[in-house]
Design a protein around this motif. Structure first.
Motif: not given
Length: 122
Positions: A37-38, A41-48, A89-94, A107-113
């Protein structure tokens, strides 16, 4: 209990390339999906891009034909090859993963870097 560690971010000129890496470690019994994801600034996190256990791969329209996601199952790692980078494309990539723990079982749970920055200059 679970860590997702990203690397590979940095600064590049427009048209350049970067390769991001993410490795999972810890109390892991199984991994379903791994994704990037990425968030700019001032934008929502989005799936890449996303890859699932059955081999399904999904890309955001804005990165199709420029980015490639790949996965190394034994290493519990996912990579993102980014070519023809644009300033937008500049952003923080997670790194994101759906992980099932060894214990307690469940079950499966979500984790972030923690995220890795990508800067693209025009």
């Amino acid at each position: 209990q679970v860590q997702l560690v990203e690397s590979g971010g940095g600064s590049v000129q427009s048209g350049g390339s970067l390769r991001l890496s993410c490795s999972a470690s810890g109390n892991i019994d199984g991994i379903n999906s791994m994704a990037w994801y990425r968030q700019a600034p001032e934008k929502q996190r989005e799936l890449v891009a996303k890859t699932t256990a059955d081999g399904t791969i999904t890309y955001a329209e804005s990165v199709k034909d420029r980015f490639t996601i790949s996965r190394d199952l034994p290493k519990m790692s996912v990579y993102l090859q980014m070519n023809s980078l644009k300033p937008e494309d500049a952003a923080i990539y997670y790194c994101h993963s759906e992980i099932r723990l060894r214990f307690p079982s469940g079950g499966f749970s979500a984790y972030w870097g923690q995220g890795t920055p990508v800067l693209v200059s025009s």
